[in-house]
Design a protein around this motif. Structure first.
Motif, short mmCIF file in Angstrom:
data_model
loop_
_atom_site.label_atom_id
_atom_site.label_comp_id
_atom_site.label_asym_id
_atom_site.label_seq_id
_atom_site.Cartn_x
_atom_site.Cartn_y
_atom_site.Cartn_z
N ILE A 265 31.01 48.46 41.98
CA ILE A 265 31.71 49.13 40.87
C ILE A 265 33.17 48.69 40.84
O ILE A 265 33.72 48.37 39.77
CB ILE A 265 31.61 50.66 41.02
CG1 ILE A 265 30.14 51.12 40.88
CG2 ILE A 265 32.47 51.37 39.98
CD1 ILE A 265 29.92 52.58 41.21
N ASP A 266 33.79 48.66 41.98
CA ASP A 266 35.20 48.25 42.10
C ASP A 266 35.38 46.81 41.62
O ASP A 266 36.30 46.48 40.86
CB ASP A 266 35.65 48.41 43.54
CG ASP A 266 37.16 48.44 43.68
OD1 ASP A 266 37.83 48.81 42.69
OD2 ASP A 266 37.67 48.11 44.77
N GLN A 267 34.47 45.94 42.07
CA GLN A 267 34.55 44.53 41.66
C GLN A 267 34.35 44.39 40.16
O GLN A 267 35.02 43.59 39.50
CB GLN A 267 33.48 43.72 42.40
CG GLN A 267 33.36 42.27 41.91
CD GLN A 267 32.14 41.57 42.47
OE1 GLN A 267 32.03 41.38 43.67
NE2 GLN A 267 31.21 41.21 41.57
N HIS A 268 33.43 45.17 39.60
CA HIS A 268 33.13 45.07 38.17
C HIS A 268 34.35 45.44 37.32
O HIS A 268 34.55 44.87 36.23
CB HIS A 268 31.95 45.99 37.83
CG HIS A 268 31.49 45.88 36.42
ND1 HIS A 268 30.84 44.78 35.93
CD2 HIS A 268 31.62 46.74 35.36
CE1 HIS A 268 30.56 44.96 34.65
NE2 HIS A 268 31.03 46.15 34.28
N LEU A 269 35.16 46.36 37.80
CA LEU A 269 36.37 46.74 37.06
C LEU A 269 37.39 45.60 37.05
O LEU A 269 38.07 45.38 36.05
CB LEU A 269 37.00 47.98 37.69
CG LEU A 269 36.20 49.28 37.59
CD1 LEU A 269 36.95 50.41 38.29
CD2 LEU A 269 35.94 49.64 36.14
#
Length: 475
Positions: A265-269
């Motif tokens: 999720i963090d990477q996707h942001l």
């Protein structure tokens, strides 16, 4: 050759029930205010519930076994016994609540045939009552393991009107299975972040020991909530949330997520174009399905038949769009409506949901529907009729037209008042000018390769139908 005498058999067994002699079972109901006599052999062979009960009960001094069912009313149990012995259920002048309670009793006694019939009857003829008592019914049926049709009926309503459940006062008392059945739906019409909020609200309500203030939570508190929501969390579409939503709503609870999921999720942001490590990513929730009757898999199968392919199309390579022209529940069931709406359209599929069964049948017309004829058959070798795999129907059936000069009929203007689409071996008709009101639709085996229905009666009524225009996709 087989000669059947079921009516006389049923009558004789009812007389056995009413005779009062030679019984060896007494069933006490309604807080023991009423008792019924019965015969153990009949009960145990008709109901696995009674078989187990009778095996575990010792007879009294008169060699009678007594079963106590205090919560069952005498009126309902009388109907249950009439069904067990004679296969007859008289629902004339019965209130809907009685039919509902009878269905629950039939389920308790493991009378699957009766339960399924009553469940279908309620959905098809008493839907307004079900909607009026929606919250009561919804919470109750999800406390039982059966009633799949009723559960789907309720969830089909909630996906369009989610506030009925999510904003109800008793939302947090919802069974886990009910919550999961909703949040896993791709057509649930509610913002994804609101689904997350409701899931968190539900999970916290299941554990009274969690501190009110999130800042006071310990590691153990987060682990407790994670355990409570372990079946719910996989159904959240995390990668369709905005950055602000993730920071404001998800991050405070990141410790209930698996570490790899939070990293993704963090990477996707930061880099939304970079692939995530998860094996599967849930699709975006769509507002509604393209059809109220068939699935994408059915559309692929029909497309395969249209193109006469030997290798079936998959969901990823369907070459056609199914554009809705008419839906009975939206446009009405008058035969004239079909001709008024579908006039001038070619390459159409008619789909019908048969009343009282799981059957989906239909036909394909590659030519144009024309309401301005005096009744004219149109010739084509590419028309076909079919039944689709669904529910208890294990395999789809394709039946192409053989007598090509009688493939499709454009009815005369006078006949359009009662008659709808007419394929070689399948027509829609209603003497009451409403396809849902009488059993006048019909399938038969005259001019096509094979019959598409295996039921003894070729006449039937419907609960819904749709007409789609088949349009080839552009690349």
């Amino acid at each position: 050759m087989s000669l059947n005498f079921f009516d006389k058999l049923s009558q004789d067994l009812i007389e056995l029930l009413n005779d009062g002699d030679d019984y060896n079972v007494i069933i006490e109901v309604e807080n023991k205010k009423k008792s019924f006599t019965a015969h153990s052999n009949v009960l145990k062979f008709r109901s696995s519930y009674f078989r187990r009960e009778l095996e575990n009960i010792q007879p009294n001094e008169n060699n009678i076994k007594i079963i106590i069912k205090s919560c069952i009313s005498a009126q309902i149990f009388n109907v249950i016994l009439q069904y067990i012995y004679g296969g007859i259920v008289d629902l004339e002048n019965c209130e809907t609540r009685f039919i509902y309670d009878l269905m629950l009793a039939a389920d308790e006694f493991e009378l699957d045939e009766l339960t399924n019939k009553l469940e279908t009857l309620l959905i098809e003829t008493k839907s307004s009552w079900l909607k009026t008592h929606f919250s009561f019914i919804y919470h109750f049926i999800f406390s039982r393991k059966d009633f799949k049709k009723l559960k789907n009926f309720c969830n089909d309503i909630i996906v369009k009107y989610p506030n009925l459940i999510f904003d109800s006062n008793d939302f947090t008392s919802l069974k886990e299975s009910a919550l999961i059945s909703l949040i896993k739906r791709n057509d649930l019409q509610i913002e994804e972040i609101k689904i997350w909020d409701y899931v968190i609200k539900w999970g916290i309500a299941q554990t009274s020991t969690l501190p009110t203030n999130l800042d006071d939570w310990t590691k153990e508190n987060f682990l407790t909530l994670k355990a409570t929501l372990q079946q719910c969390l996989p159904h959240i579409r995390y990668f369709h949330l905005s950055g602000i939503e993730v920071l404001d709503k998800i991050k405070p609870y990141k410790r209930i997520l698996d570490k790899q999921l939070w990293n993704d999720i963090d990477q996707h942001l930061i880099a939304p174009e970079r692939p995530i490590s998860l094996v599967t990513e849930l699709p975006t929730r769509s507002e509604k399905s393209f059809s109220a009757i068939i699935s994408e898999e059915h559309a692929a199968e029909i497309s395969t038949w249209i193109d006469r392919k030997t290798t079936a199309y998959t969901l990823t390579n369907i070459p056609y769009k199914f554009e809705l022209i008419l839906r009975g529940t939206q446009d009405g069931f008058a035969p004239q409506t079909f001709w008024d709406i579908c006039h001038g359209h070619a390459c159409t599929v008619v789909l019908v949901k048969v009343k009282g069964t799981d059957e989906i049948i239909g036909g394909y017309n590659p030519l144009t529907w024309d309401k301005n004829t005096d009744g004219k058959w149109i010739e084509t070798k590419d028309s076909f009729i079919f039944s689709l795999k669904n529910g208890d129907i294990q395999n789809s059936i394709l039946s192409r037209v053989k007598t090509t000069q009688l493939a499709v009929l454009n009815r005369s203007k006078n006949d359009q008042i009662k008659g709808g689409p007419y394929f070689a071996d399948f027509w829609m008709y209603s003497g009451k000018s409403d396809f849902t009101l009488n059993d006048c639709c019909r399938s038969f085996h005259w001019y096509c390769e094979k019959p598409i229905r295996s039921l003894s009666s070729s006449y039937f009524s419907i609960i819904n139908y749709e007409v789609f225009k088949i349009v080839r996709k552009t690349i």
